[in-house]
Write a protein that holds these residues in place. Structure first.
Motif, PDB file in Angstrom:
ATOM      1  N   ASP A   1       0.913  -1.172   0.018  1.00  0.00           N
ATOM      2  CA  ASP A   1      -0.101  -0.052  -0.053  1.00  0.00           C
ATOM      3  C   ASP A   1       0.836   1.141   0.046  1.00  0.00           C
ATOM      4  O   ASP A   1       0.503   2.277  -0.785  1.00  0.00           O
ATOM      5  CB  ASP A   1      -1.033   0.004   1.181  1.00  0.00           C
ATOM      6  CG  ASP A   1      -1.747  -1.240   1.093  1.00  0.00           C
ATOM      7  OD1 ASP A   1      -2.134  -1.457  -0.069  1.00  0.00           O
ATOM      8  OD2 ASP A   1      -2.663  -1.507   2.053  1.00  0.00           O
ATOM      9  N   ILE A   2       2.016   1.227   0.822  1.00  0.00           N
ATOM     10  CA  ILE A   2       2.833   2.418   0.795  1.00  0.00           C
ATOM     11  C   ILE A   2       3.493   2.482  -0.432  1.00  0.00           C
ATOM     12  O   ILE A   2       3.750   3.685  -1.104  1.00  0.00           O
ATOM     13  CB  ILE A   2       3.972   2.226   1.717  1.00  0.00           C
ATOM     14  CG1 ILE A   2       3.150   2.030   3.297  1.00  0.00           C
ATOM     15  CG2 ILE A   2       4.777   3.214   1.871  1.00  0.00           C
ATOM     16  CD1 ILE A   2       4.166   1.937   4.379  1.00  0.00           C
ATOM     17  N   ALA A   3       3.949   1.463  -1.283  1.00  0.00           N
ATOM     18  CA  ALA A   3       4.585   1.653  -2.495  1.00  0.00           C
ATOM     19  C   ALA A   3       3.476   2.113  -3.573  1.00  0.00           C
ATOM     20  O   ALA A   3       3.654   3.167  -4.587  1.00  0.00           O
ATOM     21  CB  ALA A   3       5.310   0.344  -2.873  1.00  0.00           C
ATOM     22  N   GLY A   4       2.230   1.649  -3.359  1.00  0.00           N
ATOM     23  CA  GLY A   4       1.231   2.366  -4.273  1.00  0.00           C
ATOM     24  C   GLY A   4       0.847   3.646  -3.954  1.00  0.00           C
ATOM     25  O   GLY A   4       0.699   4.571  -5.050  1.00  0.00           O
ATOM     26  N   LEU A   5       0.850   4.164  -2.825  1.00  0.00           N
ATOM     27  CA  LEU A   5       0.683   5.558  -2.553  1.00  0.00           C
ATOM     28  C   LEU A   5       1.957   6.439  -3.029  1.00  0.00           C
ATOM     29  O   LEU A   5       1.510   7.431  -3.683  1.00  0.00           O
ATOM     30  CB  LEU A   5       0.690   5.633  -0.925  1.00  0.00           C
ATOM     31  CG  LEU A   5       0.275   7.177  -0.513  1.00  0.00           C
ATOM     32  CD1 LEU A   5      -1.029   7.576  -1.016  1.00  0.00           C
ATOM     33  CD2 LEU A   5       0.278   7.043   1.129  1.00  0.00           C
ATOM     34  N   ILE A   6       3.103   5.780  -3.025  1.00  0.00           N
ATOM     35  CA  ILE A   6       4.328   6.521  -3.285  1.00  0.00           C
ATOM     36  C   ILE A   6       4.154   6.523  -4.888  1.00  0.00           C
ATOM     37  O   ILE A   6       4.129   7.688  -5.542  1.00  0.00           O
ATOM     38  CB  ILE A   6       5.691   5.862  -2.658  1.00  0.00           C
ATOM     39  CG1 ILE A   6       5.715   6.144  -1.566  1.00  0.00           C
ATOM     40  CG2 ILE A   6       6.759   6.696  -3.652  1.00  0.00           C
ATOM     41  CD1 ILE A   6       6.952   5.321  -0.926  1.00  0.00           C
ATOM     42  N   ALA A   7       3.708   5.589  -5.422  1.00  0.00           N
ATOM     43  CA  ALA A   7       3.651   5.875  -6.883  1.00  0.00           C
ATOM     44  C   ALA A   7       2.665   6.676  -7.360  1.00  0.00           C
ATOM     45  O   ALA A   7       2.769   7.212  -8.354  1.00  0.00           O
ATOM     46  CB  ALA A   7       3.400   4.365  -7.574  1.00  0.00           C
TER      47      ALA A   7
ATOM     48  N   VAL B   1       1.794   9.390  -5.782  1.00  0.00           N
ATOM     49  CA  VAL B   1       2.158  10.822  -5.654  1.00  0.00           C
ATOM     50  C   VAL B   1       3.060  10.956  -6.810  1.00  0.00           C
ATOM     51  O   VAL B   1       3.054  12.141  -7.192  1.00  0.00           O
ATOM     52  CB  VAL B   1       2.820  10.978  -4.130  1.00  0.00           C
ATOM     53  CG1 VAL B   1       3.329  12.149  -4.042  1.00  0.00           C
ATOM     54  CG2 VAL B   1       1.628  10.870  -3.099  1.00  0.00           C
ATOM     55  N   ALA B   2       3.723   9.995  -7.057  1.00  0.00           N
ATOM     56  CA  ALA B   2       5.041  10.358  -8.275  1.00  0.00           C
ATOM     57  C   ALA B   2       4.305  10.657  -9.617  1.00  0.00           C
ATOM     58  O   ALA B   2       4.585  11.482 -10.365  1.00  0.00           O
ATOM     59  CB  ALA B   2       5.784   9.175  -8.393  1.00  0.00           C
ATOM     60  N   PHE B   3       3.206   9.705  -9.712  1.00  0.00           N
ATOM     61  CA  PHE B   3       2.297   9.935 -10.971  1.00  0.00           C
ATOM     62  C   PHE B   3       1.686  11.605 -11.199  1.00  0.00           C
ATOM     63  O   PHE B   3       1.663  12.168 -11.913  1.00  0.00           O
ATOM     64  CB  PHE B   3       1.370   8.906 -11.256  1.00  0.00           C
ATOM     65  CG  PHE B   3       0.606   8.804 -12.481  1.00  0.00           C
ATOM     66  CD1 PHE B   3       1.219   8.623 -13.642  1.00  0.00           C
ATOM     67  CD2 PHE B   3      -0.669   9.415 -12.284  1.00  0.00           C
ATOM     68  CE1 PHE B   3       0.431   8.794 -14.892  1.00  0.00           C
ATOM     69  CE2 PHE B   3      -1.501   9.487 -13.550  1.00  0.00           C
ATOM     70  CZ  PHE B   3      -0.918   9.081 -14.850  1.00  0.00           C
ATOM     71  N   VAL B   4       1.183  11.896  -9.942  1.00  0.00           N
ATOM     72  CA  VAL B   4       0.720  13.207  -9.941  1.00  0.00           C
ATOM     73  C   VAL B   4       1.490  14.224 -10.240  1.00  0.00           C
ATOM     74  O   VAL B   4       1.213  15.552 -10.828  1.00  0.00           O
ATOM     75  CB  VAL B   4      -0.362  13.307  -8.739  1.00  0.00           C
ATOM     76  CG1 VAL B   4      -0.740  14.579  -8.158  1.00  0.00           C
ATOM     77  CG2 VAL B   4      -1.357  12.257  -8.463  1.00  0.00           C
ATOM     78  N   ALA B   5       2.528  14.269  -9.524  1.00  0.00           N
ATOM     79  CA  ALA B   5       3.683  15.098  -9.553  1.00  0.00           C
ATOM     80  C   ALA B   5       4.204  15.144 -11.256  1.00  0.00           C
ATOM     81  O   ALA B   5       4.362  16.261 -11.722  1.00  0.00           O
ATOM     82  CB  ALA B   5       4.881  14.874  -8.866  1.00  0.00           C
ATOM     83  N   LEU B   6       4.357  14.038 -11.709  1.00  0.00           N
ATOM     84  CA  LEU B   6       4.707  13.998 -13.369  1.00  0.00           C
ATOM     85  C   LEU B   6       3.648  14.824 -14.141  1.00  0.00           C
ATOM     86  O   LEU B   6       3.960  15.571 -14.789  1.00  0.00           O
ATOM     87  CB  LEU B   6       4.973  12.460 -13.552  1.00  0.00           C
ATOM     88  CG  LEU B   6       5.199  12.210 -15.010  1.00  0.00           C
ATOM     89  CD1 LEU B   6       6.744  12.659 -15.285  1.00  0.00           C
ATOM     90  CD2 LEU B   6       5.182  10.880 -15.370  1.00  0.00           C
ATOM     91  N   VAL B   7       2.318  14.434 -13.757  1.00  0.00           N
ATOM     92  CA  VAL B   7       1.148  15.010 -14.466  1.00  0.00           C
ATOM     93  C   VAL B   7       1.433  16.505 -14.214  1.00  0.00           C
ATOM     94  O   VAL B   7       1.108  17.151 -15.255  1.00  0.00           O
ATOM     95  CB  VAL B   7      -0.266  14.463 -14.152  1.00  0.00           C
ATOM     96  CG1 VAL B   7      -1.290  15.386 -14.446  1.00  0.00           C
ATOM     97  CG2 VAL B   7      -0.469  12.939 -14.609  1.00  0.00           C
TER      98      VAL B   7
END
Length: 127
Positions: free
Chosen positions: A5-11, A13-19
């Motif tokens: 779940d933590i890895a999914g949350l980090i992914a 957040v990274a996807f939102v930052a990339l967008v």
């Protein structure tokens, strides 16, 4: 919360930052396209009346060139007529006039008792 779940949350957040990071250039590109569209519309609105004016100018110029062509044709005809008239005058009156002038010159020289002088100078008789 598990490690997945933590890895999914980090992914996520990274996807939102990339967008968000990619959204800025896309927004700027959209603004550039809008400005380009406005510029093209402005050029089109100014070009169409200019093309109408150029068409009117070319039409008027063609009319004037046709008038100049007609005038040139008339001048050429007048020149031809004057040339023919001059040739007719020279053939009809030129030769007889030259003969009469030569005859009168000869008569004057004979009556005055002088010989025709060469070079057009008159000789003076001495005393």
């Amino acid at each position: 919360m598990s490690a997945g779940d933590i890895a999914g949350l980090i992914a996520a957040v990274a996807f939102v930052a990339l967008v968000a990071f990619l959204a800025v250039p896309i927004l700027k590109l959209g603004k550039l396209i809008d400005d380009t569209r406005g510029t093209v519309q402005g050029v089109t609105q100014e070009t169409i009346p200019l093309l109408h004016e150029v068409t009117t100018t070319v039409t008027t110029t063609n009319g004037e060139l046709e008038r100049v062509s007609a005038i040139t044709t008339n001048v050429q005809q007048v020149t031809t007529n004057v040339s023919a008239l001059t040739a007719l005058f020279a053939a009809t009156l030129g030769s007889p006039v030259i003969k009469v002038a030569a005859f009168t010159y000869g008569v004057r020289q004979a009556l005055s008792g002088r010989e025709p002088s060469s070079g057009g100078r008159r000789r003076r008789r001495k005393g």
